[in-house]
Design an enzyme around this catalytic site. Structure first.
Site, short mmCIF file in Angstrom:
data_model
loop_
_atom_site.label_atom_id
_atom_site.label_comp_id
_atom_site.label_asym_id
_atom_site.label_seq_id
_atom_site.Cartn_x
_atom_site.Cartn_y
_atom_site.Cartn_z
CE LYS A 76 126.85 -15.22 36.52
NZ LYS A 76 127.65 -15.79 35.42
CB SER A 151 125.13 -16.42 32.46
OG SER A 151 126.41 -16.56 33.06
CB SER A 175 128.95 -16.08 31.34
OG SER A 175 128.02 -16.95 30.76
#
Lengths: 485, 95, 479
Positions: A76, A151, A175
């Site tokens: 990420k 997210s 997330s």
């Protein structure tokens, strides 16, 4: 090759069926071919990945390395990667080449992992749909008109589309788990303090936690094994031994006590999702588990509490982005105030600004007690709900998200309705507990997630419970079609 | 609880985020909506509840007093917007 | 109208740790800009603070030294504001739960008078960087080497009522932090900084006046000057019908004035909240007791012991114990010379202190070591030289001309104690000055000094003054 588990890939690498370079190139080619329609990567690190793969191959040839040596994964874009652009989904960090590696990155590197690239995400991890990214929305590989969740939407989408065997994610209010649910993969948020936060760009420090996003619980166990552990650079890192997460995966579930919080099955839950979750729970009954209805009476307060605590911490955490030492600086600032105000107004997107402003307000003189302090007290009540529950049950189960992936743009104009996507995941972060989302039966043809919440540091138990369902069912093996392979 | 333009201006100044006049209305509305959501908290009796700042009940660990970092100015300043003679430059600070 | 001044001090003492409070970067002073600012100090995205044990120990040491309650649980909070020398946009400090609670300190005001000053609290925090205002094309340069240096902020009660008291308090804290070796006390380098909150009120009024906070007081002299200026300024304002504004004022030493700091004018809302990156600091009694054990003799204890053991006045004892180094020097002199401690005290606080002060030398680097001074005092005691000649010898020792014996030998300064020789000189002087002898005998006592002077002149001051006196008296009584 792309449907193989980490264990299978590792075995193939060792058997010499293909090299890490070939494997890496294979996934790089898939990304090249298929990611344009998904936008799950912000940065693809072909050169770095291939040279890391070469190094891994040398190790493998020498009979060295471990299970993860030569396995490509994606990070990420919230994790700092030395020498590689780290944007956190923001224009603010469009040109930020991190001068150092996050501990998670260092550990995975040390385990021999190859980094394919950095995945797209909601800006500064603030969002539940991946629409707040400066680098454009990520599309759900199951239906590219819908959101992948957020997210960690880029990580979820790339793993779901098999553009990477696994990815790292972070979870502040859901997330990891919510996009895992929406994309039909496995996502684990460990206990707060289990994985180091050092080098993970902070959103809300007391809630943020990194974890693995994979196609199975067994792979999550392998990845978590490399990520977890005490880090002297993180004061909130837990100095506790890391158990062998793979050892007990197949343990029998007879007598397992599963708590179903009645608050997780009430109003607002999509019927099809409810049905999928019930189906999964029926499987657990078959596996010998005992299902008990429980209550988490303060569940309805989790979202309000979170939307004070998280913005308050974020308003302070994001003050460092001031255009002085790194990051976006506005053109021709006329004075210092102008430098700050314009650099930040230009560098941050609307959702980030909203949260900074709300957080600033909640901490400001005259409002601190009514908002921040009040929220911290209610946080205690929410946490106590779980403490009580875990006196009765071993794990808690429910839906990960109230519905399946919604259409891109559908909720963009209404922040509050977006916030409610995380209604079942947020309380877990407030309490600091571990939680995992695994695919349940599809709901209306779209992925739906089963959330399993464990007691503190009970990751091994969660993985065991998750893995047993994946042994008994094929929900997790479904992959999106029509991706032009 | 709803916020007016003056409130937003004040918060935006504290947070050092420029808010243009055109954005003012929608930001005030969004923030008021969020505060509306948060408002549910006020109904809760929290008398005697200890605020929870951390999920874990741990104490701060203490690091030994050793110099472990070496000079990496060049690396750090390679990503800086503006530097000179090893200093970060900003518009003139008036004291 | 009679006015009363109310002063409270906030002292920032940089703690003498090797590394920063939350990072492993060096705290050494004077490095090239930004070469001692690591990613944590620069507030890079994703970095986290880890607390330095030594900084905690030093704060605790201060706490036990002032008899304060050391908090079993203290909490770091973030103080949020934007400033270019504050990389994260917040300073990690302590707000509600400081590490050191209420304590007190006794200041000595001369003439044996003393006053107890309350200490409200002392807390740990990180220092900011430095803004360099030299002209970089109209811009300011930021050096973050100092960012993250541990500070102990020591906050007093508004218990001082004059600049003299404020200085006495600041000096006492300064001595204390150096005694317990938690701060080097270097004011020029900013290791020890004072801010003063000053207000005035009509005598007898209970309500405090509006205060101004004075900054940039980087010497005790400036502290005193700035307070006196500020008190005058405030009285002038009120007497001419105005109102004192609550503000921060900067002392300008060049112009000897204080002026309002525009940048700090706006009312700040620091939005303090517990730093989620740090956990509560929990200290048990064993930890605190172990640190208490390491405390050296403190200034007050030492002063009292000096008064008792060496039979010194409070004033002498205060001067000699002002720093641990000076006190150690004095004790070494007394121990080596085995002479009257009062005479040693006079020499250390007189001749030596003056020389150190004149040449701006620290006592530990004094060219006249304790051993050298003791050697000199021995020669006074055994009457090899007189006190007057001794000053000459001291001067020579200061210039590096060897120890007392060597100087006495080389310069032929040995006292003449041979009574036969002195008797001869006395006889000569009396004989060659019959007129003066006559006048003396007829009652002009003052002329005795004249004869002493003549003898001393002949011997270049080397004759034993006592013997000269005796023999002169005897000789003049004849005839």
């Amino acid at each position: 090759m792309h449907n193989k588990s980490i264990t299978e890939l590792a075995a193939d690498l060792r058997a010499g069926d293909y090299s890490s370079v070939e494997l890496t190139q294979y996934f790089l080619d898939r990304i090249q071919r298929m990611d344009a329609g998904l936008n799950s990567f912000v940065t693809v690190c072909s050169d770095e990945a291939l040279s890391a793969a070469q190094a891994a191959d040398r190790q493998l040839q020498a009979g060295q390395g471990g299970l993860l040596t030569g396995i490509p994964i994606a990070h990420k874009d919230i994790f700092c990667t030395k020498g590689i652009r780290t944007t956190c989904g923001s224009k603010m960090l469009e040109n930020f080449i991190s001068p150092y590696d996050a501990t998670v990155v260092t550990r995975l590197k040390a385990a021999g992992v190859v980094n394919l690239g950095k995945t797209n995400m909601d800006e500064f991890a603030m969002g539940s749909s991946n629409e707040t990214s400066y680098y454009g929305p990520v599309r759900n590989p199951w239906d590219t008109e819908t959101v992948p969740g957020g997210s960690s939407g880029g990580s979820a989408a790339c793993v779901a589309a098999r553009l990477a065997p696994a990815a790292t994610g972070t979870d502040t209010g859901g997330s990891i788990r919510q996009p895992a649910a929406l994309c039909g993969i496995t996502g684990l948020k460990p206990t707060y303090g289990r994985v180091s936060r050092y080098g993970m760009i902070a959103f809300a420090s007391s809630l943020d936690q990194a974890g693995p996003m994979t196609t199975s619980a067994a792979d999550a166990a392998i990845l978590l094994q490399a990520m977890a552990g005490f880090d002297e650079r993180d004061s909130t890192s837990a100095d506790q031994p890391v158990p062998d997460y793979s050892a007990g995966l197949e343990d029998d579930l007879t007598g397992l006590k599963i708590g179903l919080p009645k608050e997780y099955f009430g109003e607002g839950l999509d019927d099809a999702v409810a049905k999928s979750v019930e189906e999964a729970i029926a499987e657990y009954r078959k596996l010998g588990a005992e299902v008990i209805e429980i209550s988490l009476p303060n569940t309805h307060l989790a979202v309000p509490t979170y939307y004070v605590v998280a913005p308050a911490e974020c308003s302070s955490n994001l003050s460092r982005f001031d255009g002085v030492r790194y990051g976006h600086r506005c053109e021709d600032p006329k004075d210092l105030e102008d430098l700050y105000k314009r650099s930040r107004a230009e560098g941050f997107g609307d959702e980030v600004k909203r949260r900074i402003l709300i957080g600033t307000y909640a901490l400001s003189a005259g409002y601190y007690d009514a908002y921040y302090l009040k929220a911290q007290k209610i946080r205690h009540l929410i946490s106590d709900d779980f403490t009580q529950a875990f006196k009765q049950v071993d794990v808690i189960m429910g839906p990960t998200a109230p519905d399946t992936g919604f259409r891109i743009g559908e909720r963009a104009g209404d922040p509050v309705s977006m916030y409610l996507s995380d209604i079942y995941t947020i309380a877990v972060n407030l309490a600091g507990l571990p939680g995992i989302s695994i695919p349940a039966a599809p709901a209306n043809g779209k992925p739906a997630g089963l959330q399993i919440i464990g007691n503190y540091f009970a990751e091994a138990k969660l993985l065991n419970v998750a893995h047993r369902l994946q042994m008994a069912t094929d929900y997790h093996k479904a992959a999106p079609a029509n991706l032009g392979q | 609880m709803s916020l007016d333009h003056a409130d937003v201006k004040k918060i935006a100044h504290l947070a050092r985020v420029d808010v243009s006049d055109e954005q003012m209305e929608s930001i005030a509305k969004d923030l008021s909506n969020i505060l509306g959501l948060v408002e549910q908290m006020s109904a809760v009796d929290t008398e005697g509840v200890v605020p929870m700042a951390h999920p874990l009940h741990m104490a701060q660990r203490l690091r030994s007093d050793e110099v472990t970092e070496t000079d990496a100015r060049e690396l750090f300043q390679s990503i800086a917007p503006q530097t000179e003679e090893g200093l970060y430059l900003v518009p003139k600070v008036i004291e | 109208m009679q006015w009363e001044t109310v002063i409270g001090l906030e002292i920032h003492a940089q703690l003498a740790t090797k590394s920063k409070i939350f990072s492993g970067a060096s705290t050494a002073y004077g490095a090239e800009p930004n070469t001692q600012a690591c990613n944590v100090d620069l507030g890079m995205p994703g970095v986290l603070p880890v607390l330095n044990r030594e900084a905690v120990c030093m704060a605790v040491k201060f706490g036990v030294a002032i008899g304060a309650k050391v908090a079993p649980r203290s909490v770091f909070a973030r103080k949020n504001y934007f400033y270019p020398d504050l990389p994260k946009g917040y300073q990690i400090s302590q707000m509600e739960l400081p590490i050191v609670g209420v304590g007190k300190l006794t200041i000595n005001l001369g003439d044996g008078e003393s006053k107890v000053i309350g200490i409200t609290r002392a807390h740990l925090e990180e220092d900011a960087g430095k803004s360099l205002h030299e002209d970089f094309h109209g811009m300011t340069g930021i050096d973050l080497n100092r960012a993250g240096t541990p500070l102990l902020e020591i906050v007093s009660e508004p218990d001082m009522s004059s600049a003299v008291e404020a200085v006495a308090y600041a000096k006492k804290i300064h001595a204390l932090v150096r005694y317990i070796e938690i701060c080097d006390g270097n004011m020029a380098e900013g290791s020890f900084r004072c801010d003063a909150n000053v207000s005035v009120r009509p005598k007898g009024q209970e309500k405090l006046g509006t205060r101004a906070e004075l900054k940039n007081l980087n010497s005790f002299r400036f502290l005193e000057k700035a307070i006196n200026l500020e008190v005058e300024r405030q009285i002038d304002i009120i007497e001419s019908g105005g109102k004192v504004a609550q503000e921060t004022r900067l002392y300008d030493a060049d112009r000897n004035e204080t002026r309002s700091m525009r940048s700090k004018e706006e009312a700040n809302d620091y939005r303090y909240f517990p730093d989620p990156d740090l956990l509560p600091v929990e200290l048990d009694d064993a930890f605190i007791d172990a640190i208490r054990e390491t405390l050296p003799e403190l200034p007050d204890e030492k002063r009292q012991r000096f008064e008792a053991d060496y039979v010194l006045s409070q004033q002498d004892a205060v001067v000699l114990t002002a720093s641990r180094e000076l006190a150690d020097y004095y004790e070494a002199v007394v121990a080596t010379a085995q002479t009257d401690p009062k005479i040693a005290a006079n020499w250390v606080s007189g001749e030596l202190a003056a020389a150190l002060n004149k040449e701006a030398v620290d006592v530990v680097n004094s060219p006249v070591t304790a051993e050298l001074l003791a050697g000199l005092l021995k020669r006074i005691a055994d009457q090899t030289i007189s006190g007057k000649i001794a000053k000459q010898v001291f001067e020579a020792m200061w210039q590096g001309e060897g120890d007392a014996d060597a100087v006495i030998e080389a310069k032929g300064l040995k006292q003449i104690t041979d009574s036969g020789a002195i008797e001869k000189l006395v006889d000569d002087v009396v004989t060659t000055n019959p007129k003066q002898a006559e006048q003396y005998r007829s009652g002009k006592d003052k002329l005795f000094g004249f004869f002493v002077g003549q003898v001393m002149k002949e011997t270049k001051g080397k004759a034993n003054p006592q013997q000269v006196n005796e023999l002169l008296k005897k000789r003049l009584a004849q005839d």
